[in-house]
Design a protein around this motif. Structure first.
Motif, PDB file in Angstrom:
ATOM      1  N   UNK A  28       0.834  -1.203   0.000  1.00 59.54           N
ATOM      2  CA  UNK A  28       0.000   0.000   0.000  1.00 59.54           C
ATOM      3  C   UNK A  28       0.868   1.253   0.000  1.00 59.54           C
ATOM      4  N   UNK A  29       1.886   1.247   0.834  1.00 61.81           N
ATOM      5  CA  UNK A  29       2.801   2.382   0.920  1.00 61.81           C
ATOM      6  C   UNK A  29       3.486   2.644  -0.414  1.00 61.81           C
ATOM      7  N   UNK A  30       4.049   1.590  -1.018  1.00 56.40           N
ATOM      8  CA  UNK A  30       4.734   1.743  -2.291  1.00 56.40           C
ATOM      9  C   UNK A  30       3.799   2.131  -3.417  1.00 56.40           C
ATOM     10  N   UNK A  31       2.612   1.521  -3.459  1.00 53.37           N
ATOM     11  CA  UNK A  31       1.665   1.813  -4.525  1.00 53.37           C
ATOM     12  C   UNK A  31       1.158   3.238  -4.495  1.00 53.37           C
ATOM     13  N   UNK A  32       0.773   3.700  -3.314  1.00 53.65           N
ATOM     14  CA  UNK A  32       0.265   5.068  -3.203  1.00 53.65           C
ATOM     15  C   UNK A  32       1.367   6.076  -3.508  1.00 53.65           C
ATOM     16  N   UNK A  33       2.542   5.861  -2.961  1.00 48.69           N
ATOM     17  CA  UNK A  33       3.624   6.819  -3.186  1.00 48.69           C
ATOM     18  C   UNK A  33       4.064   6.813  -4.643  1.00 48.69           C
ATOM     19  N   UNK A  34       4.073   5.624  -5.274  1.00 48.08           N
ATOM     20  CA  UNK A  34       4.436   5.566  -6.683  1.00 48.08           C
ATOM     21  C   UNK A  34       3.475   6.350  -7.548  1.00 48.08           C
ATOM     22  N   UNK A  35       2.180   6.196  -7.288  1.00 46.77           N
ATOM     23  CA  UNK A  35       1.179   6.934  -8.061  1.00 46.77           C
ATOM     24  C   UNK A  35       1.264   8.426  -7.798  1.00 46.77           C
ATOM     25  N   UNK A  36       1.353   8.798  -6.525  1.00 46.93           N
ATOM     26  CA  UNK A  36       1.343  10.211  -6.159  1.00 46.93           C
ATOM     27  C   UNK A  36       2.558  10.938  -6.726  1.00 46.93           C
ATOM     28  N   UNK A  37       3.755  10.391  -6.486  1.00 49.47           N
ATOM     29  CA  UNK A  37       4.954  11.108  -6.895  1.00 49.47           C
ATOM     30  C   UNK A  37       5.094  11.181  -8.421  1.00 49.47           C
ATOM     31  N   UNK A  38       4.752  10.089  -9.109  1.00 52.12           N
ATOM     32  CA  UNK A  38       4.878  10.118 -10.567  1.00 52.12           C
ATOM     33  C   UNK A  38       3.865  11.064 -11.190  1.00 52.12           C
ATOM     34  N   UNK A  39       2.613  11.002 -10.714  1.00 52.79           N
ATOM     35  CA  UNK A  39       1.629  11.915 -11.295  1.00 52.79           C
ATOM     36  C   UNK A  39       1.909  13.351 -10.880  1.00 52.79           C
ATOM     37  N   UNK A  40       2.508  13.548  -9.713  1.00 50.63           N
ATOM     38  CA  UNK A  40       2.882  14.900  -9.315  1.00 50.63           C
ATOM     39  C   UNK A  40       3.887  15.478 -10.313  1.00 50.63           C
ATOM     40  N   UNK A  41       4.819  14.638 -10.763  1.00 47.70           N
ATOM     41  CA  UNK A  41       5.781  15.083 -11.776  1.00 47.70           C
ATOM     42  C   UNK A  41       5.065  15.363 -13.095  1.00 47.70           C
ATOM     43  N   UNK A  42       4.179  14.443 -13.481  1.00 47.18           N
ATOM     44  CA  UNK A  42       3.419  14.634 -14.719  1.00 47.18           C
ATOM     45  C   UNK A  42       2.613  15.930 -14.658  1.00 47.18           C
ATOM     46  N   UNK A  43       1.920  16.147 -13.526  1.00 50.01           N
ATOM     47  CA  UNK A  43       1.077  17.330 -13.391  1.00 50.01           C
ATOM     48  C   UNK A  43       1.913  18.603 -13.357  1.00 50.01           C
ATOM     49  N   UNK A  44       3.032  18.542 -12.639  1.00 46.90           N
ATOM     50  CA  UNK A  44       3.883  19.730 -12.558  1.00 46.90           C
ATOM     51  C   UNK A  44       4.478  20.107 -13.899  1.00 46.90           C
ATOM     52  N   UNK A  45       4.977  19.117 -14.634  1.00 50.10           N
ATOM     53  CA  UNK A  45       5.583  19.389 -15.941  1.00 50.10           C
ATOM     54  C   UNK A  45       4.525  19.813 -16.941  1.00 50.10           C
ATOM     55  N   UNK A  46       3.351  19.157 -16.894  1.00 55.62           N
ATOM     56  CA  UNK A  46       2.269  19.547 -17.797  1.00 55.62           C
ATOM     57  C   UNK A  46       1.786  20.955 -17.482  1.00 55.62           C
ATOM     58  N   UNK A  47       1.727  21.278 -16.188  1.00 53.74           N
ATOM     59  CA  UNK A  47       1.317  22.624 -15.800  1.00 53.74           C
ATOM     60  C   UNK A  47       2.284  23.677 -16.287  1.00 53.74           C
ATOM     61  N   UNK A  48       3.554  23.312 -16.394  1.00 54.32           N
ATOM     62  CA  UNK A  48       4.555  24.251 -16.890  1.00 54.32           C
ATOM     63  C   UNK A  48       4.571  24.328 -18.414  1.00 54.32           C
ATOM     64  N   UNK A  49       3.781  23.466 -19.061  1.00 57.49           N
ATOM     65  CA  UNK A  49       3.689  23.515 -20.520  1.00 57.49           C
ATOM     66  C   UNK A  49       4.862  22.911 -21.241  1.00 57.49           C
ATOM     67  N   UNK A  50       5.587  21.994 -20.593  1.00 61.08           N
ATOM     68  CA  UNK A  50       6.744  21.370 -21.241  1.00 61.08           C
ATOM     69  C   UNK A  50       6.303  20.197 -22.114  1.00 61.08           C
ATOM     70  N   UNK A  51       7.228  19.673 -22.901  1.00 57.78           N
ATOM     71  CA  UNK A  51       6.895  18.646 -23.890  1.00 57.78           C
ATOM     72  C   UNK A  51       6.669  17.293 -23.233  1.00 57.78           C
TER      73      UNK A  51
END
Length: 236
Positions: A28-51
Motif C-alpha cells: 500500500x505504501x509503495x503503490x500510493x507513493x508511486x502513483x502520487x509522486x509520478x503523477x505529481x511530476x506529470x502534473x507539474x511538468x504539464x502545468x509548466x507547458x513542457x513537452x
C-alpha cells in the motif's frame, strides 16, 4: 470477514505456524507513493507547458530512482527493527544468565498483569521459566512489546519496489503511447489507481470499500493539484 476453523488440530496448526504481518503495509505504501509522486511530476511538468518527452524522461527517472530509494529505505528501516529485536534478545539472554531471580520476578509480574494469581500464577511462572526460549519470548513481548515473528527486510523492500514500479508507471502510459489528450487520460487513470488501492485496502479493514477508495483518491488528488498548481507558476 475472514473466518477460520476452531478444531483442536486447526488451532494447533494456526498457532504453531503464524502468518506474520505480511507485506500489506509495504504494498500500500509503495503503490500510493508511486502513483502520487509520478503523477505529481506529470502534473507539474504539464502545468509548466513542457513537452511530453520531458514528462516521460522525468517520470521514468522518478519511477526507477525514487522506487529504488523507497525500497532501500524500507529495507534499512526493517533491518534496523530486526537488529533491535536481536539486540534485545541478547540483552535478555545475558540478564537471565546473570540475574535469574530478577528475570523470573519480571515474568511473574507480566503474567500477573494478564490476570493470573495464586498458585496458577506460580505454576505458570515455573512453566515459562523452565524453557529458556519461552522465557526470552515472554520477556520480549511483555517488557518490550516485541512480537514473536521477526520482520523480513528483503521481502519488505521488494514488495515496496514492485508496488511503486507498477503503480508509478500508470500515469506515464498515455505519454509513452502518444495518445491524444494524454494528460487528461493520465489523470483519470491515476485517479482510478488511487481509488483501486484504497478499495483493495478495505479488504483488511472494517471500512467500506468505497470510503477507503475515496479517502485514498482524495489524498492523491490533493498532492497532484499542488504539483499542477506549482507547475503553472512556471508555465512557458
Amino acid at each position: 470477514m475472514i473466518d477460520h476453523g476452531h478444531s483442536k488440530q486447526e488451532i494447533a496448526d494456526r498457532i504453531n505456524a503464524p502468518q506474520g504481518q505480511g507485506v500489506l503495509r509495504d504494498v500500500v505504501y509503495g503503490g500510493i507513493d508511486g502513483s502520487v509522486t509520478t503523477f505529481a511530476i506529470v502534473a507539474g511538468v504539464a502545468g509548466a507547458g513542457l513537452s511530453p518527452f520531458v514528462i516521460i524522461a522525468l517520470g521514468l527517472a522518478n519511477v526507477l530512482a525514487d522506487g529504488f530509494s523507497m525500497a532501500a529505505g524500507n529495507y534499512s528501516g526493517t533491518k534496523a527493527e530486526l537488529d533491535n529485536i536481536r539486540r534485545l534478545r541478547a540483552v535478555e539472554e545475558r540478564h537471565i544468565e546473570l540475574y535469574p531471580d530478577g528475570e523470573r520476578e519480571e515474568v511473574r509480574e507480566i503474567l500477573a498483569q494478564k490476570g493470573l494469581a495464586g498458585h496458577v500464577l506460580e505454576d505458570a511462572t515455573d512453566a515459562v521459566t523452565a524453557n529458556r526460549e519461552n522465557w526470552i519470548a515472554m520477556m520480549l513481548e511483555g517488557e518490550y512489546g516485541m512480537g514473536p515473528i521477526e520482520p523480513h527486510p528483503m521481502r519488505a523492500a521488494l514488495a515496496t519496489f514492485c508496488a511503486f514500479l507498477f503503480a508509478g508507471m500508470i500515469p506515464l502510459l498515455p505519454f509513452l503511447f502518444g495518445v491524444d489528450r494524454a494528460f487528461a487520460l493520465s489523470a483519470w487513470m491515476t485517479g482510478a489507481v488511487f481509488f483501486a488501492i484504497g478499495a483493495l485496502k478495505s479488504i483488511w479493514s472494517l471500512a467500506p470499500w468505497w470510503r477507503s477508495g475515496v479517502e485514498t483518491l482524495m489524498i492523491g488528488g490533493v498532492a497532484a493539484s499542488i504539483a499542477y498548481g506549482v507547475g503553472t507558476l512556471f508555465s512557458i
